[in-house]
Design a protein around this motif. Structure first.
Motif: not given
Length: 204
Positions: A42-59
């Protein structure tokens, strides 16, 4: 025949691979998928923040991407299990949002708190089966650039929200919203549109 085609064409093999990726009765991937597979797919752009308590249910069998300088706040849930999820640049996904694909979110989209955006519905037509076990139906949701959605909104499957539109807090969006509109209510209806000739927002 490709490996993916071979898996799909063999029901027993497909069931086994599904078990390897997802524990029975759950909607989130196994830990090894989250740690060892998803970061490379999966692709995440530069400078993007995904907080620690986020639930990323990605397949790995569906796409997920998020552009640069975007943020997903704590306690949000992102799920691409039944459809791709795409989030643009400079987007803000608020606290406790739930996004279930197929969903496409544009650039500079602002989502407040406790919003549900789901391209998924469960079938209910067969009265001999509970909806939980009936076939799922998906319809693409598209949220175009510069949209602002207020707190506690619901966006239902198949809806497109046009560019630079505003959805008032607590609204339930069940139909397409034209660009440059303000919509409120349950079901949401347009109460204002931008008039480019007068350069003003006018009541409908």
């Amino acid at each position: 025949m490709s490996l993916l085609s071979a898996i799909k064409s063999n029901p027993k093999l497909k069931k086994f691979v599904h078990w390897l990726l997802i524990p029975r009765g759950q909607a989130r991937p196994r830990l090894w998928v989250r740690l060892l597979v998803n970061p490379f797919i999966h692709k995440k752009g530069k400078g993007t923040i995904i907080r620690f308590n986020t639930r990323m249910d990605l397949f790995p069998f569906k796409n997920f991407s998020i552009g640069s300088k975007s943020i997903i706040e704590d306690f949000a849930t992102i799920n691409n299990g039944v459809g791709d999820v795409s989030i643009g640049n400079n987007a803000g996904i608020g606290l406790s949002n739930v996004i279930i694909g197929p969903v496409k979110i544009g650039n500079y989209v602002m989502l407040a708190q406790n919003i549900v955006i789901s391209g998924l519905n469960h079938g209910y037509e067969d009265i001999n089966l509970p909806p939980r076990v009936q076939k799922v139906v998906t319809k693409q949701i598209t949220i175009e650039d510069n949209v602002w959605i207020g707190a506690n909104c619901v966006v239902t499957a198949g809806v497109t929200i046009g560019k630079h539109s505003v959805i008032g807090a607590g609204s339930v969006v069940t139909k397409n919203i034209a660009p440059y509109s303000v919509a409120v209510g349950n079901p949401a209806r347009v109460i204002k549109k931008y008039n480019f000739e007068t350069s003003s927002w006018e009541k409908v």
